[in-house]
Design an enzyme around this catalytic site. Structure first.
Site, mmCIF file in Angstrom:
data_model
loop_
_atom_site.group_PDB
_atom_site.id
_atom_site.type_symbol
_atom_site.label_atom_id
_atom_site.label_comp_id
_atom_site.label_asym_id
_atom_site.label_seq_id
_atom_site.Cartn_x
_atom_site.Cartn_y
_atom_site.Cartn_z
ATOM 1 N N HIS A 1 0.860 -1.189 0.000
ATOM 2 C CA HIS A 1 0.000 0.000 0.000
ATOM 3 C C HIS A 1 0.897 1.241 0.000
ATOM 4 O O HIS A 1 1.953 1.245 0.641
ATOM 5 C CB HIS A 1 -0.908 -0.014 1.231
ATOM 6 N N GLU B 1 -3.722 1.763 -7.681
ATOM 7 C CA GLU B 1 -4.092 2.837 -6.765
ATOM 8 C C GLU B 1 -3.189 4.048 -7.006
ATOM 9 O O GLU B 1 -2.110 4.147 -6.381
ATOM 10 C CB GLU B 1 -3.928 2.374 -5.323
HETATM 11 P P1 PGA Z 1 -9.462 5.928 -0.061
HETATM 12 O O1 PGA Z 1 -8.265 4.927 0.225
HETATM 13 O O2 PGA Z 1 -10.603 5.122 -0.602
HETATM 14 O O3 PGA Z 1 -9.756 6.564 1.261
HETATM 15 O O4 PGA Z 1 -8.963 6.904 -1.073
HETATM 16 C C1 PGA Z 1 -7.951 3.906 -0.690
HETATM 17 C C2 PGA Z 1 -6.827 3.090 -0.153
HETATM 18 O O5 PGA Z 1 -6.081 3.556 0.724
HETATM 19 O O6 PGA Z 1 -6.651 1.945 -0.594
#
Ligand code: PGA
Length: 245
Positions: A93, A165
């Protein structure tokens, strides 16, 4: 195919708060057609597993040690997670990369630990705003994916979910367009196919500022098998709504 809806609770909820959260979420997702998984803090895994036993919610972790066992104070191993009933684990992450110095080599080791105990790795990749503006998205994704998946056997890719992401979309309320997500996922597929064979197709999901209003744009993106939700997964009613789309 069944869509995947992963939630990431991050460093929120005490065990009793997880209990209350799951009571609502389990009830609201009783008839869900999608596959739902929530990544809880380590301390909440036992209660979460207990409550999710007869539900269709998978319990996940947010991190794992790259080491097998031994003198690594504060670390939690893949074997410990497996015995606690964890079915998937988020790795790489951007918060772990940025705040805890995790690099692709460490993430690769973590994925291999998870493979040994049959836990699905949800591997996060994505570019920063500066990298996107400098037109480096493709280069960044290529390096992250190649290094994170290095040395894996082709048949192990079934235990991998790649979460695109973009760092600039996490927790910011800013999101890419459906087209941008499609292009990134297409590029990820090409990278996987050039490292492995064209028959290998790990599930690809999108994450970053997803909510009840914009979920439809991402879940409908070509090649998108699901989503990873942070902030909007903290409210069980909101998350149930998102995963019922
Ligand atoms: P968020 O976070 O939906 O709050 O943008 C996504 C994540 O950290 O995977």
């Amino acid at each position: 195919m069944q869509k995947l809806f992963f939630g990431n609770i991050k460093m929120n909820q005490t065990p009793s708060e997880t209990q209350n959260y799951l009571k609502i979420l389990i009830d609201k997702t009783k008839t869900a057609k999608s596959k739902i998984g929530i990544a809880f803090p380590y301390t909440n895994l036992n209660i979460a597993n207990e409550l999710c036993k007869n539900s269709n919610i998978l319990v996940g972790a947010q991190n794992v040690s790259a080491e097998d066992s031994g003198s690594f104070t504060g670390e939690i191993s893949s074997k410990m997670l497996a015995e606690s009933g964890v079915k998937f684990c988020i790795v790489g992450h951007s918060e772990r990369r940025k705040l805890f110095g995790e690099n692709n080599a460490i993430i690769n080791k973590k994925i291999k630990r998870l493979m040994q105990v049959n836990i699905i790795s949800v591997v996060c990749v994505g570019e920063t705003k500066i990298e996107r503006d400098a037109n480096k998205t493709k280069v960044v994704l290529k390096k992250q994916i190649e290094e994170c998946l290095q040395g894996l056997f082709e048949n192990e890719l079934k235990n991998i979910v790649i979460a695109y992401e973009p760092v600039w979309a996490i927790g910011t309320g800013e999101t890419p367009t459906t087209k941008q997500v499609e292009l990134a996922l297409q590029h990820i597929t090409q990278i996987v196919h050039s490292s492995f064979s064209t028959t290998v197709n790990p599930s690809l999901i999108y994450g970053g500022s997803i909510n009840e209003s914009n979920i439809k744009f991402f879940i409908s993106a070509k090649a998108c098998s699901g989503v990873l939700v942070g902030g909007s997964s903290l409210d069980p009613i909101k998350f149930a709504k998102i995963s019922s789309i």
